[in-house]
Design an enzyme around this catalytic site. Structure first.
Site: not given
Ligand SMILES: N[C@@H](CCC[C@H](N)C(=O)O)C(=O)O
Length: 324
Positions: A51, A83, A112, A232, A250-251, A259-261
């Site tokens: 990422n 990001q 993020c 997302n 990803e949004r 994407c961690g979240s």
């Molecule tokens: N695109 C996401 C924010 C980024 C998430 C990220 N890549 C992660 O690692 O969590 C959003 O707009 O919510």
């Protein structure tokens, strides 16, 4: 607009060795050249399992990053990101820094996970601390370093209420919501689980994540009217009760390697729908994250961070966006 430019003028004449918060790389250069003047704003290009992350440390400056500046930074050679993590001085007692998070399209995100590990890596390099607290729009996130050099982030408690995701209309059971998408020439995606990990996520459970063209469906789902703040989008395939394979749209950033979240959202939704236990390995195209959803409802995410290079953003990055 004009304010940014004036701020830059105040920032530019600073001598590197006078900055207390400059990164170690710049500290070394300052020692070797006492009169070196800051002509650009230093950034760290990093990644969290692929990422793409840029960390911009503004704790020692008056600069602020606007959505326009974020887009200009992403277009700067060497500073491309999924990001952008901008560090400002801590506002809450007990926290080490405040972070503003931008997607490549200039939109802001509340959370993020991969970027938080990258920021933590930079901050741990500054001192002897073994624990940090980072401030985000999603709350205070504690981070610690693991014995094998990875980082564990407390990603907070998930939210599942339809207003919290948020969704545009009431759904009492957000383990599955009524939504389906797909043309006649491709398998249909339907009934996603939804969760909020500071930011909104929808998870489609599939038998094979490779059977779907996420680049085709992603934009439609991200911008579906059911998600008033967009979402997302993850495709998730359960490999075993403690292993899930995931691909993410990803949004604000599109297809990314990780994407961690999203990994957290998938893990809690898998446990909630009895597909897995509460400790899982999540394999994304860029690598693996270990996610634990503890009994006290807190989510812990563990994974690596990597520094790729240090660069400088030209002053014009900020001037151009100020004039725009
Ligand atoms: N695109 C996401 C924010 C980024 C998430 C990220 N890549 C992660 O690692 O969590 C959003 O707009 O919510």
């Amino acid at each position: 607009m004009k304010r940014l430019f004036r701020q830059h003028l105040r920032f530019a004449p600073k001598i590197r060795h006078e900055c207390s918060n400059v990164q170690p790389f710049f500290r070394q250069r300052a020692q070797s050249n006492e009169r070196q003047v800051v002509t650009g704003i230093p950034f760290a290009k990093m990644n969290g399992i692929g990422n793409e992350i840029v960390v911009l440390d503004l704790r020692d400056s008056d600069l602020k990053v606007s959505p326009e500046a974020a887009r200009a930074i992403a277009a700067t050679p060497g500073a491309h990101f999924d990001q952008l993590m901008v560090l400002y001085p801590a506002r809450t007692p007990g926290s080490d820094a405040a972070m503003t998070i931008f997607n490549i399209d200039g939109s802001e995100s509340e959370a993020c996970g991969n970027g938080t590990r990258c920021v933590a890596m930079r901050l741990f390099e500054e001192g002897a601390k073994d624990r940090l607290v980072l401030e985000t729009r999603a709350g205070l996130l504690p981070v610690r370093k693991t014995d094998d050099g990875q980082f564990t982030v407390g990603m907070g408690k998930p939210k599942f209420g339809w207003q919290d995701i948020p969704l545009a209309e009431p759904f009492h059971d957000t383990r599955y919501i009524e939504l389906q998408i797909g043309p006649i020439d491709a398998p249909i995606l339907h009934s996603p689980s939804v969760a909020n990990i500071g930011n909104p996520h929808a998870i489609f459970w599939v038998d094979d994540v490779e059977a779907y063209d996420l680049a085709r469906f992603g934009p439609l789902l991200e911008n579906h009217p059911i998600f008033p703040e967009r979402a997302n989008i993850s495709l998730a395939q359960v490999l075993s009760p403690d292993h899930i394979r995931v691909k993410v749209w990803e949004r604000g950033a599109g297809l990314t390697k990780a994407c961690g979240s999203a990994a957290c959202a998938v893990a809690v939704s898998a446990a909630r729908t009895k597909r897995t236990g509460r400790k899982v390995l999540v394999s994304l195209p860029g690598g693996d994250l270990f996610i634990e959803w503890r009994d006290d409802d807190q989510i812990l995410m563990t994974g690596p961070a990597e520094l790729e290079h240090i660069g400088e953003l030209p002053a014009e990055t900020f001037e151009d966006t100020a004039a725009a």
